[in-house]
Write an enzyme that holds these catalytic residues in place. Sequence first.
Site, PDB file in Angstrom:
ATOM      1  N   HIS A  25       0.842  -1.198   0.000  1.00 48.90           N
ATOM      2  CA  HIS A  25       0.000   0.000   0.000  1.00 48.90           C
ATOM      3  C   HIS A  25       0.879   1.250   0.000  1.00 48.90           C
ATOM      4  O   HIS A  25       1.266   1.746   1.055  1.00 48.90           O
ATOM      5  CB  HIS A  25      -0.946  -0.020   1.204  1.00 48.90           C
ATOM      6  CG  HIS A  25      -2.018   1.027   1.147  1.00 48.90           C
ATOM      7  ND1 HIS A  25      -3.363   0.730   1.262  1.00 48.90           N
ATOM      8  CD2 HIS A  25      -1.960   2.369   0.980  1.00 48.90           C
ATOM      9  CE1 HIS A  25      -4.069   1.850   1.171  1.00 48.90           C
ATOM     10  NE2 HIS A  25      -3.238   2.869   1.019  1.00 48.90           N
ATOM     11  N   GLU A 212     -11.090   3.335   7.380  1.00 44.76           N
ATOM     12  CA  GLU A 212      -9.836   4.012   7.757  1.00 44.76           C
ATOM     13  C   GLU A 212     -10.056   4.950   8.944  1.00 44.76           C
ATOM     14  O   GLU A 212      -9.531   4.714  10.030  1.00 44.76           O
ATOM     15  CB  GLU A 212      -9.282   4.779   6.549  1.00 44.76           C
ATOM     16  CG  GLU A 212      -8.010   5.592   6.858  1.00 44.76           C
ATOM     17  CD  GLU A 212      -7.474   6.336   5.650  1.00 44.76           C
ATOM     18  OE1 GLU A 212      -8.114   6.267   4.570  1.00 44.76           O
ATOM     19  OE2 GLU A 212      -6.415   6.985   5.771  1.00 44.76           O
ATOM     20  N   ASP A 293       1.859   3.822   2.853  1.00 40.51           N
ATOM     21  CA  ASP A 293       0.830   4.762   2.380  1.00 40.51           C
ATOM     22  C   ASP A 293       1.432   5.903   1.548  1.00 40.51           C
ATOM     23  O   ASP A 293       1.457   5.804   0.331  1.00 40.51           O
ATOM     24  CB  ASP A 293      -0.008   5.305   3.546  1.00 40.51           C
ATOM     25  CG  ASP A 293      -1.439   5.624   3.129  1.00 40.51           C
ATOM     26  OD1 ASP A 293      -1.810   5.302   1.989  1.00 40.51           O
ATOM     27  OD2 ASP A 293      -2.192   6.186   3.952  1.00 40.51           O
TER      28      ASP A 293
HETATM   29 ZN   LIG Z   1      -3.916   4.848   0.906  1.00 44.03          ZN
END
Ligand SMILES: [Zn+2]
Length: 351
Positions: A25, A212, A293
């Site tokens: 990710h 999230e 991320d």
């Molecule tokens: Zn993301």
Amino acid sequence: MSSSTNSAPSKKWSPWSHLPKVDLHRHLDCSIRPSTLRERLKEQGVVLPSTDREFREQFLVTEPMRDLGSVLRKFLAAQQALSTPDFLTRVTRECIEDAAEEGIRILELRYAPTFIQDGHEHLSFEEIHAAIVAGVQSCRHLPIAVGLIAILQRIKPVAVAERVTEFAIAHRDTFVGLDLADNEVGFDARPFEACFARARAGGLRITVHAGEAPSADAVENVRIAAERLGAERIGHGIQIAQDPDMLRWVRDRGLVLEVCPTSNVLTQAAASIAEHPLRRLLDAGIKCTLNTDDPGVFDLDLTHEYNAVAQGLGLTEVEFRQMNEIAARASFIPLELRQIVWPSSLDQPAR
Ligand SMILES: [Zn+2]
């Protein structure tokens, strides 16, 4: 381009340097090396502060976000920098070089063609993608398998998402998956169901950002991502930790969570690393992976995340190895390419 003057960050020793790692990710468009971003903005005529500290304050996110306006400005600076095919190739190459340098063997990079194109309408999806693929190909000599995931922005109309979906399917040879990203609150995933059905039929694998940030719908969004969009992996998904029924559901279904701890703290989805639900998710038997991320905007790398959760949550090398074995098997990159770079046999279950 003056990329030759911009060397990779010096390698810092870490107890996790020797571990073969996986990052599933990572947003390519938010993975510009801070030094490269600085150089690029200067070339573009942006007035920059004279000290590193001020540059970090103005252009990077290194403290929990308080006001959305200043954060958006930072993402827009990264977007502004991505204005030419040459620069997109460079950013991709540097991102992969830095990942290989810290022992990442399997790397999935995701990007939204629409995010890069916004503000650079002269760039077509084709040009953007060809430039990124050129960056990937320039790293073929490195011991790292790289896959690309196309992102649909849920804040944009479905008609735009349909265009990106068709683009990704047409480039099935270089895209391994499709994702849905951006703000979950107020942007239902269900209108995108047909796009994901098309993508699955077209041979793409599915991961979806869901669960999230804390919100009334966060847990239900994870169920929708899996049941309606066909997600095999969930971007973040950490909010399920509050719901015992959902923990069982995710565990029994074998869904894999792409956990990005520092990102969750910076966006205030978690109060701190010590209070991050990763430990509870692991204890509940959820398949978790550790990821970065937005390493450029957050100025971190994957090793930073290992250090953070080792210190904040007491995670051990045994747990890191288990999470990497899960991640190596959950990757969307073709098995034969992953197996070349991964030390254990990936057609055997993770131990
Ligand atoms: Zn993301």
